[in-house]
Design an enzyme around this catalytic site. Structure first.
Site, short mmCIF file in Angstrom:
data_model
loop_
_atom_site.label_atom_id
_atom_site.label_comp_id
_atom_site.label_asym_id
_atom_site.label_seq_id
_atom_site.Cartn_x
_atom_site.Cartn_y
_atom_site.Cartn_z
N ASN A 279 38.76 70.81 4.24
CA ASN A 279 39.84 70.01 4.82
C ASN A 279 40.98 70.01 3.81
OD1 ASN A 279 38.62 69.31 7.23
ND2 ASN A 279 37.79 67.39 6.46
N LYS B 33 43.26 71.10 12.24
CA LYS B 33 42.12 70.28 11.84
C LYS B 33 42.57 68.88 11.41
CE LYS B 33 37.91 69.13 11.08
NZ LYS B 33 37.49 68.88 9.76
N HIS C 28 43.12 67.10 14.63
CA HIS C 28 41.78 66.86 15.18
C HIS C 28 41.17 65.62 14.55
CE1 HIS C 28 37.40 67.16 14.69
NE2 HIS C 28 37.33 67.90 15.77
N ASN C 29 41.25 65.50 13.24
CA ASN C 29 40.66 64.35 12.55
C ASN C 29 41.42 63.07 12.82
OD1 ASN C 29 38.92 66.28 11.57
ND2 ASN C 29 39.03 65.58 9.46
N VAL D 27 24.50 86.49 1.50
CA VAL D 27 25.39 85.45 1.03
C VAL D 27 25.20 85.25 -0.47
CG1 VAL D 27 26.07 83.03 1.25
CG2 VAL D 27 25.30 84.29 3.28
N ARG E 125 40.84 51.16 9.07
CA ARG E 125 39.99 51.77 8.04
C ARG E 125 40.46 51.37 6.64
NH1 ARG E 125 37.54 57.02 10.08
NH2 ARG E 125 38.01 58.00 8.06
N GLY F 48 30.74 68.58 11.53
CA GLY F 48 29.90 67.92 10.55
C GLY F 48 28.84 68.86 10.02
N GLY G 117 23.84 87.60 10.00
CA GLY G 117 23.03 88.58 9.29
C GLY G 117 23.61 89.04 7.96
N GLU H 45 40.17 62.06 16.08
CA GLU H 45 38.78 61.62 15.86
C GLU H 45 38.72 60.19 15.35
OE1 GLU H 45 35.91 62.53 12.17
OE2 GLU H 45 36.37 64.30 13.36
#
Length: 496
Positions: free
Chosen positions: A112, A193, A196-197, A35, A305, A140, A32, A200
């Protein structure tokens, strides 16, 4: 201060790309908040404003022409969130914002970012009484719009103010818990993070290698492969796994032009790491090397990759070395279901290894940095709104860390028993794949990792002898205790 409700009614967003624009709408709708947003691209801001209008949030989203207008609209103290490319762009924005920042203001970096860069910015702003919070955001663009997993870190006073607000926008797990927690001090949120990646990327590689086996070696079509992934996601070890869930629709999607399966028309090049637009995979591997933590499954996925991105070099090597094309694995109607069951278990074991390696690195780095990260809570907030969402696997690791905080997962009975149960399947799949010249870097690296992680009779005795022979590095004898990893006290004059 009452921390039950956030004391702010406005937030500034700098950077309204895919993630920043989605988070702007999320703050307006779920929290609420009014922004105020700024981006150098007027088109990007207008696109977000148009989406807000279509969602009935037009009166909550405000376009600002410059930093002065943005900061004037927020009152004091201010909360400003950044959603920017890593490195230079963030440094530039922080430098430009400094004259507008006052004691008690909070800047949230939802990008990131390398945790060391985050900590430099924290040190820069701390003398002003301004808190710079590094916050990992997973999910994402869909998570950013409907509820992501959030990993904030920084000053305790700032986190106390932010957590009630962040709980309103975070994803909720199946028990109704918000997928956000105070990670720790410094840049620990951005480090979580990063790991995490890294995990991933390993999971993605395991699934793409499985797709390659089914597509190239079993000659299955997109609908058939999509059904396999769909079944994996419905029940068993890979149930409710986000990356498995999206794999089925990806396989079944047809090209608009000729109605062939779209996957066969997509170039085999993942460029985000090699062109530096995505840094977390690189940082995860560098941190593993720096911390002396073996993460071969994550590294193998990263190297795949990197190799894929260099198309020109691959084409040149093809001319000299020749192309290696996977061959057919011949299976009858009874053997194929057995192989696919093995493949599921092989992928599952590899995903477990990715989590094990990443969380081991996270534990070691947290200890070295003095962050005190609660791994049970980290795993918990990955339960929803998150790319790593995987119900069965999360249950295993959350239970492990609740029972044995800080213990290596392979030492715990719950996870080690799962690995032992599925290890033979991984071995059979890798052996069949190697024979057929399938591309299995992550699955293969996982098999080797499991083999050497629990071995007490490695061939590295020979390597230790070599080091002593040419460098007098010394060695220990079997049966001697050297838990401190100190240099060996024995030296020999090796026969010539």
């Amino acid at each position: 201060m009452n921390t039950d409700e956030p004391p702010h009614f406005q937030i500034g967003i700098i950077g309204t790309g895919v993630m920043g624009g989605s988070l702007s709408l999320l703050f307006a709708e779920h929290a609420g908040l009014d922004v105020s947003m700024y981006d150098r691209s007027e088109a990007s801001m207008q696109l977000t404003a148009d989406k807000a209008k279509n969602a009935g949030l037009g009166d909550k989203i405000h376009i600002c022409k410059n930093y002065d207008e943005l900061c004037q609209s927020l009152g004091s103290p201010k909360i400003i969130m950044l959603s920017l490319p890593h490195g230079g762009p963030g440094d530039s924005v922080v430098e430009t914002l400094q004259p507008y920042l006052r004691k008690g203001d909070i800047v949230i970096d939802g990008s990131n970012e390398n945790f060391r860069v985050t900590q430099k910015r924290q040190a820069l702003l701390q003398p002003r009484g301004v808190s710079y919070v590094g916050m990992g955001v997973s999910g994402g663009f869909c998570g950013a719009r409907h509820g992501p997993s959030l990993m904030p870190s920084g000053d305790e006073w700032a986190l106390d103010q932010l957590i009630p607000l962040l709980k309103k926008i975070a994803a909720k797990d199946d028990q109704g818990r918000a997928c956000v927690t105070k990670i720790g001090s410094g840049g620990s949120g951005h480090f979580v993070k990063t790991i995490h990646n890294g995990i991933e990327h390993g999971v993605m590689s395991a699934l793409c290698e499985a797709w390659g086996l089914m597509d190239s070696c079993l000659n299955m079509n997109g609908d058939e492969i999509g059904s396999v992934f769909g079944n994996w996601n419905k029940e068993g070890e890979l149930r409710e796994n986000f990356l498995v869930a999206i794999s089925g629709p990806i396989c079944r999607t047809k090209s608009k032009n000729d109605k062939s399966f779209l996957l066969h028309n997509i170039r085999d090049a993942v460029v985000q790491d090699a062109n530096d637009s995505e840094g977390t995979g690189v940082w995860a591997n560098l941190e593993a090397i720096s911390a002396h933590v073996p993460t071969p499954s994550l590294s193998a996925a990263h190297y795949l990759r990197l190799t894929s991105a260099n198309i020109v070099q691959r084409e040149s090597i093809k001319d000299t070395l020749g192309a290696v094309s996977p061959a057919t694995i011949s299976l009858d109607e009874f053997q194929r279901p057995i192989f696919l069951k093995d493949l599921r278990k092989a992928v599952y074991t590899t995903i477990l290894a990715c989590f094990i390696q990443g969380l081991d690195l996270l534990s070691r780095t947290s200890e070295r940095q003095g962050w005190g990260i609660d791994l049970e809570q980290v795993v918990r907030i990955w339960r929803a709104g998150c790319i790593l969402k995987s119900d069965y696997i999360t249950d295993l690791f959350e239970h492990h860390y609740a029972k044995s905080p800080g213990q290596h997962p392979l030492i715990g009975e719950d996870i080690s028993s799962e690995v032992k149960r599925c290890w033979p399947s991984l071995k059979r799949v890798v052996l069949s794949g190697v024979e057929a010249d399938a591309h299995l870097p992550c699955l293969g690296a996982t098999l080797e990792y499991l083999k050497y992680s629990g071995s007490t009779n490695l061939p590295t005795s020979f390597m230790e002898a070599q080091l002593d022979a040419f460098g007098a590095h010394g060695y220990e004898l079997k049966g001697e205790q050297n838990g401190s990893m100190a240099k060996g006290k024995h030296h020999s004059n090796w026969s010539q």
